[in-house]
Structure formats: structure tokens, C-alpha cells
Design a protein around this motif. Sequence first.
Motif, PDB file in Angstrom:
ATOM      1  N   TYR A  22     127.578  91.080   3.779  1.00  0.00           N
ATOM      2  CA  TYR A  22     127.066  91.775   2.588  1.00  0.00           C
ATOM      3  C   TYR A  22     126.017  90.839   2.002  1.00  0.00           C
ATOM      4  N   LEU A  23     124.740  91.156   2.173  1.00  0.00           N
ATOM      5  CA  LEU A  23     123.649  90.256   1.787  1.00  0.00           C
ATOM      6  C   LEU A  23     122.700  90.975   0.836  1.00  0.00           C
ATOM      7  N   ARG A  24     122.257  90.278  -0.195  1.00  0.00           N
ATOM      8  CA  ARG A  24     121.386  90.907  -1.188  1.00  0.00           C
ATOM      9  C   ARG A  24     120.308  89.936  -1.696  1.00  0.00           C
ATOM     10  N   SER A  25     119.216  90.517  -2.253  1.00  0.00           N
ATOM     11  CA  SER A  25     118.151  89.737  -2.897  1.00  0.00           C
ATOM     12  C   SER A  25     117.724  90.439  -4.177  1.00  0.00           C
ATOM     13  N   ASP A  26     117.285  89.648  -5.158  1.00  0.00           N
ATOM     14  CA  ASP A  26     116.724  90.187  -6.396  1.00  0.00           C
ATOM     15  C   ASP A  26     115.611  89.248  -6.852  1.00  0.00           C
ATOM     16  N   GLY A  27     114.378  89.639  -6.528  1.00  0.00           N
ATOM     17  CA  GLY A  27     113.213  88.787  -6.803  1.00  0.00           C
ATOM     18  C   GLY A  27     112.893  88.600  -8.266  1.00  0.00           C
ATOM     19  N   THR A  28     113.528  89.391  -9.130  1.00  0.00           N
ATOM     20  CA  THR A  28     113.257  89.189 -10.573  1.00  0.00           C
ATOM     21  C   THR A  28     113.861  87.863 -11.045  1.00  0.00           C
ATOM     22  N   GLY A  29     114.699  87.272 -10.211  1.00  0.00           N
ATOM     23  CA  GLY A  29     115.344  86.012 -10.617  1.00  0.00           C
ATOM     24  C   GLY A  29     114.514  84.773 -10.333  1.00  0.00           C
ATOM     25  N   ARG A  30     113.348  84.929  -9.728  1.00  0.00           N
ATOM     26  CA  ARG A  30     112.675  83.704  -9.264  1.00  0.00           C
ATOM     27  C   ARG A  30     112.151  82.830 -10.396  1.00  0.00           C
ATOM     28  N   GLU A  31     111.950  83.443 -11.584  1.00  0.00           N
ATOM     29  CA  GLU A  31     111.450  82.622 -12.693  1.00  0.00           C
ATOM     30  C   GLU A  31     112.468  81.574 -13.142  1.00  0.00           C
ATOM     31  N   PHE A  32     113.737  81.777 -12.790  1.00  0.00           N
ATOM     32  CA  PHE A  32     114.780  80.859 -13.258  1.00  0.00           C
ATOM     33  C   PHE A  32     115.039  79.682 -12.326  1.00  0.00           C
ATOM     34  N   LEU A  33     114.488  79.755 -11.120  1.00  0.00           N
ATOM     35  CA  LEU A  33     114.707  78.668 -10.151  1.00  0.00           C
ATOM     36  C   LEU A  33     113.544  78.658  -9.168  1.00  0.00           C
ATOM     37  N   GLN A  34     112.691  77.659  -9.303  1.00  0.00           N
ATOM     38  CA  GLN A  34     111.519  77.601  -8.420  1.00  0.00           C
ATOM     39  C   GLN A  34     110.850  76.233  -8.495  1.00  0.00           C
ATOM     40  N   ALA A  35     109.980  75.964  -7.523  1.00  0.00           N
ATOM     41  CA  ALA A  35     109.018  74.871  -7.617  1.00  0.00           C
ATOM     42  C   ALA A  35     107.672  75.582  -7.709  1.00  0.00           C
ATOM     43  N   THR A  36     107.087  75.601  -8.888  1.00  0.00           N
ATOM     44  CA  THR A  36     105.964  76.506  -9.161  1.00  0.00           C
ATOM     45  C   THR A  36     104.709  76.154  -8.358  1.00  0.00           C
ATOM     46  N   TYR A  37     104.351  74.889  -8.330  1.00  0.00           N
ATOM     47  CA  TYR A  37     103.098  74.480  -7.674  1.00  0.00           C
ATOM     48  C   TYR A  37     103.333  73.991  -6.241  1.00  0.00           C
ATOM     49  N   GLY A  38     102.332  74.248  -5.399  1.00  0.00           N
ATOM     50  CA  GLY A  38     102.412  73.768  -4.016  1.00  0.00           C
ATOM     51  C   GLY A  38     102.495  74.897  -3.015  1.00  0.00           C
ATOM     52  N   GLY A  39     102.687  76.133  -3.531  1.00  0.00           N
ATOM     53  CA  GLY A  39     102.675  77.296  -2.651  1.00  0.00           C
ATOM     54  C   GLY A  39     101.339  78.006  -2.742  1.00  0.00           C
ATOM     55  N   SER A  40     101.278  79.259  -2.272  1.00  0.00           N
ATOM     56  CA  SER A  40      99.993  79.964  -2.254  1.00  0.00           C
ATOM     57  C   SER A  40      99.620  80.562  -3.617  1.00  0.00           C
ATOM     58  N   SER A  41     100.588  80.824  -4.478  1.00  0.00           N
ATOM     59  CA  SER A  41     100.260  81.355  -5.807  1.00  0.00           C
ATOM     60  C   SER A  41      99.575  80.295  -6.655  1.00  0.00           C
ATOM     61  N   PHE A  42     100.145  79.108  -6.615  1.00  0.00           N
ATOM     62  CA  PHE A  42      99.615  78.008  -7.414  1.00  0.00           C
ATOM     63  C   PHE A  42      99.478  76.766  -6.536  1.00  0.00           C
ATOM     64  N   PRO A  43      98.334  76.654  -5.844  1.00  0.00           N
ATOM     65  CA  PRO A  43      98.138  75.456  -5.006  1.00  0.00           C
ATOM     66  C   PRO A  43      98.236  74.178  -5.843  1.00  0.00           C
ATOM     67  N   ILE A  44      98.593  73.123  -5.156  1.00  0.00           N
ATOM     68  CA  ILE A  44      98.859  71.858  -5.842  1.00  0.00           C
ATOM     69  C   ILE A  44      97.593  71.326  -6.544  1.00  0.00           C
ATOM     70  N   THR A  45      97.797  70.775  -7.735  1.00  0.00           N
ATOM     71  CA  THR A  45      96.686  70.136  -8.457  1.00  0.00           C
ATOM     72  C   THR A  45      97.166  68.773  -8.949  1.00  0.00           C
ATOM     73  N   ALA A  46      96.223  67.928  -9.274  1.00  0.00           N
ATOM     74  CA  ALA A  46      96.582  66.594  -9.778  1.00  0.00           C
ATOM     75  C   ALA A  46      97.373  66.731 -11.074  1.00  0.00           C
ATOM     76  N   GLU A  47      96.976  67.699 -11.886  1.00  0.00           N
ATOM     77  CA  GLU A  47      97.653  67.897 -13.176  1.00  0.00           C
ATOM     78  C   GLU A  47      99.108  68.358 -12.967  1.00  0.00           C
ATOM     79  N   ALA A  48      99.293  69.247 -11.990  1.00  0.00           N
ATOM     80  CA  ALA A  48     100.651  69.738 -11.698  1.00  0.00           C
ATOM     81  C   ALA A  48     101.541  68.584 -11.233  1.00  0.00           C
ATOM     82  N   ILE A  49     100.972  67.727 -10.413  1.00  0.00           N
ATOM     83  CA  ILE A  49     101.754  66.580  -9.926  1.00  0.00           C
ATOM     84  C   ILE A  49     102.119  65.672 -11.100  1.00  0.00           C
ATOM     85  N   GLU A  50     101.139  65.449 -11.936  1.00  0.00           N
ATOM     86  CA  GLU A  50     101.355  64.598 -13.123  1.00  0.00           C
ATOM     87  C   GLU A  50     102.522  65.122 -13.966  1.00  0.00           C
ATOM     88  N   LYS A  51     102.601  66.455 -14.097  1.00  0.00           N
ATOM     89  CA  LYS A  51     103.662  67.069 -14.919  1.00  0.00           C
ATOM     90  C   LYS A  51     104.953  67.338 -14.124  1.00  0.00           C
TER      91      LYS A  51
END
Length: 331
Positions: free
Chosen positions: A183-212
Amino acid sequence: MSKTSAAITAVGAYVPEYVLTNQILETMVDTNDEWITSRTGIKERRILKGEGKGTSFLAINAAKDLIKKRGIDPKDIELVIVATATPDMKAASTAAFTASNIGAVNAFSFDLDAACSSFLFGMSVAAKYIESGSYKNVLLIGADKMSSMINYKDRATCIIFGDGAGAVLFEPTEENVGLRDEYLRSDGTGREFLQATYGGSSFPITAEAIEKGEHCAFQEGRTVFKNAVFNMADATVKILERNNLTKNDVDWLVAHQANKRIIDATANRIELEEEKVMMNIHKYGNTTSATLPLLLSDYESQLKKGDNLIFAAFGGGFNWGSIYLKWAYNS
Ligand code: UT7
């Protein structure tokens, strides 16, 4: 004609040597052993050190452990799946590097990412290849170098995660063992609660992101906790009901090791005795894709042919679920 099932026929594991204890963490962030132990059940976790060593290093060692124990020729392995949320690199598959390194030269391979549910979903995928008759074996490895995406200044995440890997071999059987139901499920509305925001294709890595530290894993712990408790327990109840199992039929609960309180809540929901709940979170923390196979490795000597194992996991995405599997061998 009897139906072909996918059975786990071997297990391997690897954890790195370096032990990051709660006492060491006390010197790094504002935390203490009492808080970590009472809120999570974790006492220590393993960390992979060494320039250039990535998830494949963990995966290769877990696979080699399995190959040695099972005595198989790596040339006979047909498919290698590396379940991971921390691949070695972008673009180059970790599974391909792993397969070549262990000598699985006749295999094809790919990575599979469903965050902390990667191994659980990988079990489903591996089983389908076996049940369909397409392949006679699949090596499924769960491996994560979580320390590569942890901000060791963020006490909400750095206390939880660790590095490690575990591997299982799936093979066909006509006996009444192997993977029974899922029994397997997914709910993509939950991604805002657990993620690494920068470094993927939505938000490529920046010096500022690394700094923060925005390339590191972030979680809103309380929300993730509530969703994990509800969904892991719910999936476990559903898999029992669908298969007409009562708690007395369950020999082992094999639950993702993210927080002891989440595991206890899942076990309590089905009123399962503590001695039937596999637990090793105190020594490894949350190793993401490696928690389930590391449990199998630690408990392998206690497992008997025909035992009913209920797997459960929950993680980023959100992704979660439960799998019912009958153990196939005595150690
Ligand atoms: O693998 C799947 C994904 N991850 C999970 O399943 C993890 C799910 N979440 C959790 O396991 C828990 O939410 C945590 C272990 C992350 C946090 O435990 P909690 O009981 O939910 O704590 P909280 O976030 O509600 O924080 C309680 C208090 C806060 O202080 P105040 O606001 O009450 O004064 C935090 O600032 O504890 C504080 N706190 C800490 N104190 C000492 C948070 N982290 C720490 C810490 N040491 N490491």
C-alpha cells in the motif's frame, strides 16, 4: 500452476566507522543528550569521512557484504537499483558506478529516489521485475550519505540524520514466501515541509544559498512528525486489514527509523508488542534509504522462514506506505 513471488534471499550492510555521539553534538549546537534521547531515541549516528567518498562508497560496501555472505558471482546479477536521496553526483547515476565497481558487468542499473521511502518503493519495483519473470535476480541497495546535505548549525536536523547502507537480493520463488502486498502513496503538497530547496532544477545553487545553508535539508519537524505518525500507522492498519492479519499474525514491524516516537506510535496503533518491533535508531539515527535494510541486517539471525514482516515508511515528498512480506529463509 503456482504463482511466482519475489523473495528476499540475502542481506548485506555497511556503516562508516566514525561515530557522531549526542555528546559531540552538544559541542556543535545548542542541544543536549537528554533532549535528543527523549525526543528521538537517538544516541549516536555514523558519518562517512574522506574526500570524494559519496553514497556509492556506502552502497558498494553493503553490496560486497551481501555478495560475500550469499556467495553469488556478481556477473550473474541482472539489475542493480540504488535507492537514495543523496546520489554521488548529478547526471551520472550512482547505481551504474556501484554496479561496475562490484563487478555486476552484465547488469543494468538505475537510481530510485522517493526520499525516506526510497527503499520501500524500491522493494515494490524490484518485486515487479521478479514476479513478471523478466529477471532472475535484483540487487536492491538503500544508501544515503545524509551528512552531505545536513547543516551542522541547524539543531532541528543535524541531530537526526546519519550515513549508512543496506542491500537485499530479490529472487523468484514458487513457495509461499516473499512480497505479498503493498500500500504505497504520495502527496506532493507536503514538500514545503521537508526539502533541500537549492541545488535542484527549480533553484540552482548560488553562493548566497550556500552562505545561508539553503542547499541543506530543512524540515518543519512538528508537521512532518504529525503526518508521519498518521500515515505510517494508517498504511500499516490498511495492509493488515487487506490481508486479514491480526497483530498476532505479525512477527516483525520493520519501520523507517526517523524518530522512536513515530515507530512506537505505529506499533501502538496495531497494539504490537515491543519485542516484535525492530529498532536500531539509537545507534544509526535516520539513514533515510538505509533504515529498512539495516534493520534486516541487524535482525537477520532472529528471522525465520515464514515470518510475517510488515514494513512501513514515511518521508519527504510526502511519500509513504506499507509492505507485507513473508521471510524466505533461516539464517
Ligand atoms: O525521515 C522522515 C522525515 N523526518 C521525520 O520523520 C522527522 C519528524 N519530526 C521529528 O522527529 C521531530 O519533530 C523533531 C525530532 C525534529 C523535533 O521534535 P519535536 O518534539 O517535534 O520538537 P519541536 O520541533 O516541537 O521543538 C520543541 C522545542 C522547541 O523549543 P520551544 O519553542 O518549545 O522553546 C525547539 O526550539 O525543542 C526545541 N528544540 C531543541 N532543543 C534542544 C528543537 N531542536 C532541539 C534540539 N535540542 N536539537
